[in-house]
Design a protein around this motif. Structure first.
Motif, mmCIF file in Angstrom:
data_model
loop_
_atom_site.group_PDB
_atom_site.id
_atom_site.type_symbol
_atom_site.label_atom_id
_atom_site.label_comp_id
_atom_site.label_asym_id
_atom_site.label_seq_id
_atom_site.Cartn_x
_atom_site.Cartn_y
_atom_site.Cartn_z
ATOM 1 N N ALA A 180 84.079 156.696 2.211
ATOM 2 C CA ALA A 180 85.387 156.056 2.317
ATOM 3 C C ALA A 180 85.753 155.397 0.993
ATOM 4 C CB ALA A 180 85.358 154.998 3.425
ATOM 5 N N PRO A 181 87.031 155.444 0.626
ATOM 6 C CA PRO A 181 87.456 154.756 -0.594
ATOM 7 C C PRO A 181 87.271 153.251 -0.427
ATOM 8 C CG PRO A 181 89.346 155.645 0.588
ATOM 9 C CD PRO A 181 88.121 156.096 1.312
ATOM 10 N N THR A 182 86.905 152.593 -1.496
ATOM 11 C CA THR A 182 86.634 151.162 -1.448
ATOM 12 C C THR A 182 87.445 150.448 -2.513
ATOM 13 O OG1 THR A 182 84.383 151.628 -0.733
ATOM 14 C CG2 THR A 182 84.795 149.432 -1.581
ATOM 15 N N ALA A 183 88.011 149.321 -2.139
ATOM 16 C CA ALA A 183 88.701 148.452 -3.097
ATOM 17 C C ALA A 183 88.043 147.080 -3.021
ATOM 18 C CB ALA A 183 90.184 148.352 -2.769
ATOM 19 N N PHE A 184 87.816 146.490 -4.163
ATOM 20 C CA PHE A 184 87.203 145.173 -4.215
ATOM 21 C C PHE A 184 88.272 144.123 -4.435
ATOM 22 C CE2 PHE A 184 83.938 148.186 -5.437
ATOM 23 C CZ PHE A 184 82.919 147.819 -4.574
ATOM 24 N N TYR A 185 88.125 143.014 -3.749
ATOM 25 C CA TYR A 185 89.090 141.926 -3.848
ATOM 26 C C TYR A 185 88.403 140.669 -4.353
ATOM 27 C CZ TYR A 185 92.304 144.834 -1.240
ATOM 28 O OH TYR A 185 93.127 145.851 -0.852
ATOM 29 N N HIS A 186 89.196 139.800 -4.948
ATOM 30 C CA HIS A 186 88.695 138.511 -5.416
ATOM 31 C C HIS A 186 88.810 137.494 -4.281
ATOM 32 C CE1 HIS A 186 89.915 140.648 -9.091
ATOM 33 N NE2 HIS A 186 88.897 140.021 -9.636
ATOM 34 N N CYS A 187 88.467 136.263 -4.554
ATOM 35 C CA CYS A 187 88.660 135.208 -3.552
ATOM 36 C C CYS A 187 90.162 135.064 -3.288
ATOM 37 C CB CYS A 187 88.058 133.886 -4.031
ATOM 38 S SG CYS A 187 88.969 133.136 -5.408
ATOM 39 N N LEU A 188 90.512 134.394 -2.217
ATOM 40 C CA LEU A 188 91.933 134.272 -1.841
ATOM 41 C C LEU A 188 92.771 133.614 -2.926
ATOM 42 C CD1 LEU A 188 91.630 133.323 1.930
ATOM 43 C CD2 LEU A 188 92.309 135.493 0.938
ATOM 44 N N HIS A 189 92.211 132.610 -3.597
ATOM 45 C CA HIS A 189 92.976 131.917 -4.639
ATOM 46 C C HIS A 189 93.269 132.855 -5.813
ATOM 47 C CE1 HIS A 189 90.933 128.671 -2.427
ATOM 48 N NE2 HIS A 189 92.088 128.063 -2.578
ATOM 49 N N CYS A 190 92.239 133.572 -6.246
ATOM 50 C CA CYS A 190 92.434 134.501 -7.366
ATOM 51 C C CYS A 190 93.360 135.646 -6.976
ATOM 52 C CB CYS A 190 91.088 135.042 -7.843
ATOM 53 S SG CYS A 190 90.031 133.776 -8.585
ATOM 54 N N GLU A 191 93.211 136.145 -5.751
ATOM 55 C CA GLU A 191 94.097 137.220 -5.290
ATOM 56 C C GLU A 191 95.547 136.775 -5.316
ATOM 57 O OE1 GLU A 191 94.033 140.510 -4.476
ATOM 58 O OE2 GLU A 191 91.981 140.489 -5.229
ATOM 59 N N LEU A 192 95.806 135.534 -4.932
ATOM 60 C CA LEU A 192 97.168 135.009 -4.957
ATOM 61 C C LEU A 192 97.712 135.012 -6.381
ATOM 62 C CD1 LEU A 192 99.528 133.759 -3.440
ATOM 63 C CD2 LEU A 192 98.486 131.521 -3.809
ATOM 64 N N VAL A 193 96.882 134.588 -7.337
ATOM 65 C CA VAL A 193 97.309 134.587 -8.744
ATOM 66 C C VAL A 193 97.582 136.011 -9.208
ATOM 67 C CG1 VAL A 193 96.557 134.107 -11.110
ATOM 68 C CG2 VAL A 193 96.131 132.430 -9.295
ATOM 69 N N TRP A 194 96.669 136.946 -8.899
ATOM 70 C CA TRP A 194 96.865 138.335 -9.301
ATOM 71 C C TRP A 194 98.119 138.925 -8.663
ATOM 72 C CZ3 TRP A 194 94.632 139.726 -13.455
ATOM 73 C CH2 TRP A 194 93.342 139.335 -13.773
ATOM 74 N N GLN A 195 98.384 138.572 -7.401
ATOM 75 C CA GLN A 195 99.586 139.072 -6.712
ATOM 76 C C GLN A 195 100.850 138.551 -7.403
ATOM 77 O OE1 GLN A 195 99.802 141.290 -4.424
ATOM 78 N NE2 GLN A 195 97.840 141.315 -3.375
ATOM 79 N N GLN A 196 100.850 137.241 -7.699
ATOM 80 C CA GLN A 196 102.017 136.637 -8.338
ATOM 81 C C GLN A 196 102.248 137.194 -9.743
ATOM 82 O OE1 GLN A 196 104.307 134.652 -6.848
ATOM 83 N NE2 GLN A 196 103.091 135.075 -5.020
ATOM 84 N N ALA A 197 101.179 137.562 -10.407
ATOM 85 C CA ALA A 197 101.300 138.138 -11.749
ATOM 86 C C ALA A 197 101.709 139.611 -11.691
ATOM 87 C CB ALA A 197 99.980 137.993 -12.502
ATOM 88 N N GLY A 198 101.697 140.191 -10.470
ATOM 89 C CA GLY A 198 102.082 141.590 -10.321
ATOM 90 C C GLY A 198 100.980 142.573 -10.692
ATOM 91 N N VAL A 199 99.774 142.075 -10.854
ATOM 92 C CA VAL A 199 98.665 142.918 -11.278
ATOM 93 C C VAL A 199 97.826 143.395 -10.090
ATOM 94 C CG1 VAL A 199 96.574 142.979 -12.716
ATOM 95 C CG2 VAL A 199 98.586 141.709 -13.486
ATOM 96 N N GLY A 200 97.724 142.572 -9.054
ATOM 97 C CA GLY A 200 96.869 142.863 -7.903
ATOM 98 C C GLY A 200 97.118 144.216 -7.262
ATOM 99 N N PRO A 201 98.363 144.510 -6.861
ATOM 100 C CA PRO A 201 98.620 145.803 -6.205
ATOM 101 C C PRO A 201 98.281 146.999 -7.093
ATOM 102 C CG PRO A 201 100.457 144.300 -5.848
ATOM 103 C CD PRO A 201 99.539 143.638 -6.832
ATOM 104 N N VAL A 202 98.526 146.875 -8.387
ATOM 105 C CA VAL A 202 98.234 147.968 -9.317
ATOM 106 C C VAL A 202 96.727 148.199 -9.402
ATOM 107 C CG1 VAL A 202 98.402 148.715 -11.733
ATOM 108 C CG2 VAL A 202 100.329 147.549 -10.642
ATOM 109 N N LEU A 203 95.957 147.109 -9.506
ATOM 110 C CA LEU A 203 94.502 147.226 -9.594
ATOM 111 C C LEU A 203 93.918 147.842 -8.330
ATOM 112 C CD1 LEU A 203 93.459 143.844 -11.262
ATOM 113 C CD2 LEU A 203 93.436 146.118 -12.280
ATOM 114 N N HIS A 204 94.372 147.372 -7.184
ATOM 115 C CA HIS A 204 93.833 147.876 -5.918
ATOM 116 C C HIS A 204 94.217 149.341 -5.695
ATOM 117 C CE1 HIS A 204 92.310 143.971 -5.121
ATOM 118 N NE2 HIS A 204 93.496 143.424 -4.946
#
Length: 128
Positions: free
Chosen positions: A13-37
């Motif tokens: 199965a394909p796997t995506a790794f996530y950061h802690c919730l706080h870091c994920e929020l920062v990555w999402q707000q920066a617009g980088v999170g969805p691209v990385l995942h």
């Protein structure tokens, strides 16, 4: 009322790794999170395994549409610790492997697994 039939699927199965919730929020707000995942999921498996996973996902979706709340499906990554343990426990050596009430349908025998599911669901319910 009968409990749902548990169907386990061991597959690559394909796997995506996530950061802690706080870091994920920062990555999402920066617009980088969805691209990385999206990049992780797209490049996590070779094309042939990605296609096999898409086919498996379509089969599971069809099962869920057919049997609704009569079954539960759990997909287990073959390279995870749980996938290793389940493979060892059930003797699964080729994937995808579908486990229905302890019976293993390996190497993509989805038709056999589906027939076993139908058989189990059509069997008369035992009375206590």
């Amino acid at each position: 009322m009968r409990r749902p039939l548990r169907v386990e699927v061991i597959a690559y199965a394909p796997t995506a790794f996530y950061h802690c919730l706080h870091c994920e929020l920062v990555w999402q707000q920066a617009g980088v999170g969805p691209v990385l995942h999206a990049e992780q999921l797209a490049s996590g498996l070779p094309e042939d395994l990605q296609q096999a996973y898409r086919d498996l996902a379509a089969w599971i979706a069809r099962l869920m549409a057919t049997y609704c709340d009569q079954i539960t499906v759990k997909v287990i990554d073959a390279v995870s610790l749980e996938g290793w343990w389940k493979s060892l426990r059930y003797g699964a050596r080729r994937y995808p492997a579908v486990i229905v009430e302890g019976q293993v349908f390996a190497d993509g025998d989805l038709a056999g697994a589906e027939a076993a599911i139908a058989r189990h669901l059509s069997a008369p319910q035992a009375t206590a």
